[in-house]
Design a protein around this motif. Structure first.
Motif, PDB file in Angstrom:
ATOM      1  N   LEU A  56       3.895  22.186 -11.925  1.00 43.06           N
ATOM      2  CA  LEU A  56       5.050  23.086 -11.629  1.00 43.06           C
ATOM      3  C   LEU A  56       6.185  21.990 -12.083  1.00 43.06           C
ATOM      4  N   GLY A  57       6.164  20.897 -12.989  1.00 42.25           N
ATOM      5  CA  GLY A  57       7.492  19.789 -12.782  1.00 42.25           C
ATOM      6  C   GLY A  57       7.628  18.956 -11.571  1.00 42.25           C
ATOM      7  N   HIS A  58       9.108  18.909 -11.870  1.00 43.17           N
ATOM      8  CA  HIS A  58       8.647  17.919  -9.909  1.00 43.17           C
ATOM      9  C   HIS A  58       9.715  18.115  -9.575  1.00 43.17           C
ATOM     10  N   ALA A  59       9.241  18.898  -8.156  1.00 46.92           N
ATOM     11  CA  ALA A  59      10.013  18.190  -7.400  1.00 46.92           C
ATOM     12  C   ALA A  59       9.946  20.350  -6.921  1.00 46.92           C
ATOM     13  N   HIS A  60       8.849  20.743  -7.421  1.00 46.60           N
ATOM     14  CA  HIS A  60       9.145  22.291  -7.572  1.00 46.60           C
ATOM     15  C   HIS A  60       9.479  22.649  -6.000  1.00 46.60           C
ATOM     16  N   PRO A  61      10.124  23.550  -5.494  1.00 50.64           N
ATOM     17  CA  PRO A  61      10.615  24.226  -4.074  1.00 50.64           C
ATOM     18  C   PRO A  61       9.235  24.210  -3.634  1.00 50.64           C
ATOM     19  N   ALA A  62       8.370  24.906  -4.492  1.00 45.74           N
ATOM     20  CA  ALA A  62       6.839  25.844  -3.951  1.00 45.74           C
ATOM     21  C   ALA A  62       6.034  24.029  -3.155  1.00 45.74           C
ATOM     22  N   LEU A  63       6.220  23.396  -4.249  1.00 42.68           N
ATOM     23  CA  LEU A  63       5.101  22.288  -4.026  1.00 42.68           C
ATOM     24  C   LEU A  63       5.796  21.650  -2.957  1.00 42.68           C
ATOM     25  N   VAL A  64       6.778  21.000  -2.798  1.00 39.41           N
ATOM     26  CA  VAL A  64       7.874  20.636  -1.713  1.00 39.41           C
ATOM     27  C   VAL A  64       7.470  21.107  -0.189  1.00 39.41           C
ATOM     28  N   GLU A  65       7.706  22.277  -0.387  1.00 41.14           N
ATOM     29  CA  GLU A  65       7.295  23.293   0.733  1.00 41.14           C
ATOM     30  C   GLU A  65       6.410  23.196   1.926  1.00 41.14           C
ATOM     31  N   ALA A  66       5.296  23.930   0.445  1.00 40.38           N
ATOM     32  CA  ALA A  66       3.798  24.111   1.104  1.00 40.38           C
ATOM     33  C   ALA A  66       3.204  21.671   1.219  1.00 40.38           C
ATOM     34  N   VAL A  67       3.626  21.261   0.843  1.00 43.44           N
ATOM     35  CA  VAL A  67       2.996  20.064   1.511  1.00 43.44           C
ATOM     36  C   VAL A  67       3.983  19.070   3.141  1.00 43.44           C
ATOM     37  N   THR A  68       5.400  19.747   2.944  1.00 44.56           N
ATOM     38  CA  THR A  68       6.220  19.474   4.105  1.00 44.56           C
ATOM     39  C   THR A  68       5.507  20.062   5.423  1.00 44.56           C
ATOM     40  N   ALA A  69       5.268  21.696   5.435  1.00 44.17           N
ATOM     41  CA  ALA A  69       5.408  22.068   6.272  1.00 44.17           C
ATOM     42  C   ALA A  69       3.339  21.854   6.625  1.00 44.17           C
ATOM     43  N   GLN A  70       2.815  21.802   5.863  1.00 44.15           N
ATOM     44  CA  GLN A  70       0.875  21.178   5.919  1.00 44.15           C
ATOM     45  C   GLN A  70       1.707  19.318   6.642  1.00 44.15           C
ATOM     46  N   LEU A  71       1.692  18.972   6.394  1.00 48.92           N
ATOM     47  CA  LEU A  71       2.534  17.460   6.987  1.00 48.92           C
ATOM     48  C   LEU A  71       3.028  17.593   8.610  1.00 48.92           C
ATOM     49  N   GLY A  72       3.646  18.368   8.256  1.00 49.70           N
ATOM     50  CA  GLY A  72       4.368  19.059   9.242  1.00 49.70           C
ATOM     51  C   GLY A  72       3.802  19.397  10.656  1.00 49.70           C
ATOM     52  N   THR A  73       2.229  20.352  10.387  1.00 53.38           N
ATOM     53  CA  THR A  73       1.702  20.992  10.709  1.00 53.38           C
ATOM     54  C   THR A  73       0.449  20.578  11.605  1.00 53.38           C
ATOM     55  N   LEU A  74      -0.506  20.052  10.316  1.00 58.12           N
ATOM     56  CA  LEU A  74      -2.252  19.085  10.432  1.00 58.12           C
ATOM     57  C   LEU A  74      -2.438  18.393   8.851  1.00 58.12           C
ATOM     58  N   GLY A  75      -2.116  16.771   8.935  1.00 53.44           N
ATOM     59  CA  GLY A  75      -1.834  15.780   7.960  1.00 53.44           C
ATOM     60  C   GLY A  75      -3.219  15.593   7.526  1.00 53.44           C
ATOM     61  N   HIS A  76      -4.122  14.453   8.655  1.00 53.80           N
ATOM     62  CA  HIS A  76      -5.557  14.302   8.495  1.00 53.80           C
ATOM     63  C   HIS A  76      -6.239  15.031   9.322  1.00 53.80           C
ATOM     64  N   ILE A  77      -7.136  15.204   8.939  1.00 50.56           N
ATOM     65  CA  ILE A  77      -8.355  15.057   9.927  1.00 50.56           C
ATOM     66  C   ILE A  77      -9.479  14.190   9.101  1.00 50.56           C
ATOM     67  N   SER A  78     -10.570  14.271  10.383  1.00 53.16           N
ATOM     68  CA  SER A  78     -11.452  13.489   8.836  1.00 53.16           C
ATOM     69  C   SER A  78     -12.742  14.357   8.526  1.00 53.16           C
ATOM     70  N   ASN A  79     -13.715  14.459   7.689  1.00 55.00           N
ATOM     71  CA  ASN A  79     -14.484  15.397   7.596  1.00 55.00           C
ATOM     72  C   ASN A  79     -16.142  15.296   8.280  1.00 55.00           C
ATOM     73  N   PHE A  80     -15.082  15.124   9.933  1.00 55.20           N
ATOM     74  CA  PHE A  80     -16.436  15.722  10.959  1.00 55.20           C
ATOM     75  C   PHE A  80     -15.825  16.596  11.262  1.00 55.20           C
ATOM     76  N   PHE A  81     -14.616  16.836  10.689  1.00 56.62           N
ATOM     77  CA  PHE A  81     -13.624  18.759  11.223  1.00 56.62           C
ATOM     78  C   PHE A  81     -13.466  19.147   9.713  1.00 56.62           C
ATOM     79  N   ALA A  82     -13.462  20.831  10.208  1.00 58.36           N
ATOM     80  CA  ALA A  82     -12.640  21.300   8.753  1.00 58.36           C
ATOM     81  C   ALA A  82     -11.494  21.819   8.738  1.00 58.36           C
ATOM     82  N   SER A  83     -10.843  22.509   8.189  1.00 52.52           N
ATOM     83  CA  SER A  83      -9.412  23.065   8.024  1.00 52.52           C
ATOM     84  C   SER A  83      -9.631  24.255   7.469  1.00 52.52           C
TER      85      SER A  83
END
Ligand SMILES: *Cc1c(COP(=O)(O)O)cnc(C)c1O
Length: 396
Positions: A56-83
């Motif tokens: 999507l090239g550089h700084a595409h709004p859809a990618l920026v928004e998806a990453v930002t929203a997910q990081l602000g919700t649940l950024g990392h878990i281990s593979n003991f858990f699913a997302s």
């Protein structure tokens, strides 16, 4: 920033980073769409897309928004858990692959996707793998064992064994190499790092038949060719074959690190609990990014755009007599030059404000963002004859 500061960044790079890539050509500060800017503020059209990554090239709004929203919700878990993003992406990849039921293992890179697949093939009870000369599968010890290039392999031998290399595109050589002790045939639908080398029609279908005759798996490395790059979700879709294993990475999440090993049917069940693992693989942020990339390709009709713009670029590039062959599909484009001047052509293109790549002394590769505009493509085609003039004159 000034020249002095750029010089300083280059020096600081040399002083602090391992010299595995040689000295970088530029220090880049920002990007937007298919454009990037260096520390001098000079603008470039990025026709390499981080090596077929920045879908999507550089700084595409859809990618920026998806990453930002997910990081602000649940950024990392281990593979003991699913997302949820992890499950949705696995389901989506299987649907796009369109090869029936299957299972996905997520990784953080292409080499790791191939490592997972390599281990999966060992679970057939066989160890022999047949791969292609000129193929590229990554730099970890396992992925390197599957990569033929002597210069990459030699310093690290011994590598994990039992790999036979055959000439790419030669179905007879493939048939001669595969036996009843072969676990898998590993092929790229097009060899990206070799300069976008395409096999003759019917090659992948022949590989499928040969694999079936010997009970071997057909493993396609779509790390460079997959996820819309060729104007199709998977490059092998044009060949009408169903593989057993498909590995993807590069463009999948548009620049957020991710890879995947997809096992079709029974192949998806060969790796069992305890056989393999990864801390970051399936990370919710990376999976959300991939879902945003795939969703944007769908809603913006990018497959059609890639097909049409790729054809226009190939036709325009081939119009110059110093170009002896143009290959590829969609926005994965390789071309051969009449002389070994590809390094000069790449340097000249950079001076004209275009980032391209020279995988061999006489080959040029383009893998621009899938969102490349008509205007940017036309600007490159307009500059192309002058870029070639300068490179070919310098040679005589
Ligand atoms: C780039 C590439 C790889 C390796 O991927 P990394 O993310 O660099 O480890 C493997 N196979 C193919 C076909 C590639 O183009």
């Amino acid at each position: 920033m000034t020249d002095t500061q750029e010089h300083t960044w280059g020096e600081r790079y040399a002083d602090s980073l391992m010299n595995t890539f040689g000295q970088p050509k530029l220090v880049l500060t920002r990007g937007a769409g298919a454009h990037v800017w260096d520390t001098d503020g000079k603008e470039y059209v990025d026709l390499l897309g981080g090596i077929a990554v920045n879908a999507l090239g550089h700084a595409h709004p859809a990618l920026v928004e998806a990453v930002t929203a997910q990081l602000g919700t649940l950024g990392h878990i281990s593979n003991f858990f699913a997302s949820e993003p992890q499950v949705r992406l696995a389901e989506k990849l299987l649907a796009l692959l369109d090869a029936g039921p299957g299972k996905v293992f997520f990784t953080n890179s292409g080499a790791e996707a191939n490592e997972a697949a390599f281990k999966l093939t060992r679970r057939t009870g066989r160890t022999h793998v047949v791969a292609a000369q000129g193929g590229f599968h990554g730099r970890t010890m396992g992925a390197l064992a599957l990569t033929s290039k002597e210069a990459y392999r030699a310093p690290f031998e011994p590598l994990p064994g039992d790999v036979t290399f055959v000439p790419y595109g030669d179905a007879e050589a493939l048939a001669a190499a595969v036996t009843d002790r072969t676990a898998a045939i590993l092929l790229e639908p097009m060899q990206g790092e070799a300069g976008v080398v395409t096999p003759p029609k019917g090659y992948l279908a022949a590989a499928r038949t040969i694999a079936d005759e010997h009970g071997a798996l057909l493993w396609l490395d779509e790390i460079q060719t997959g996820l819309g790059r060729t104007g199709r979700w998977f490059a092998h879709h044009s060949a009408g074959v169903t593989p057993d294993i498909v590995t993807v990475a590069k463009g999948l999440a548009g620049g957020i690190p991710i890879g995947a090993c997809i096992g079709v049917g029974e192949s998806g069940t060969l790796l069992e609990p305890g056989n393999h693992g990864t801390t970051f693989g399936g990370n919710p942020v990376a999976c959300a990014a991939a879902l945003a990339v795939i969703g944007t390709i769908e809603t913006d009709g990018l497959l059609e755009h890639v097909t049409a713009l790729g054809q226009k670029l190939r036709d325009g590039l081939a119009a110059d007599p110093r170009v002896t062959e143009v290959r590829g599909e969609g926005l994965l484009i390789g071309l051969d030059l009449a002389a070994e001047v590809s390094a000069a052509v790449t340097a000249g293109a950079l001076a004209h404000g275009f980032i391209i790549n020279n995988p061999t002394p006489h080959r040029i590769r383009l893998a621009p963002p899938l969102v490349l505009t008509q205007d940017d493509a036309e600007a490159f085609l307009t500059a192309w004859p002058a870029i070639l003039d300068e490179a070919f004159e310098g040679q005589s």
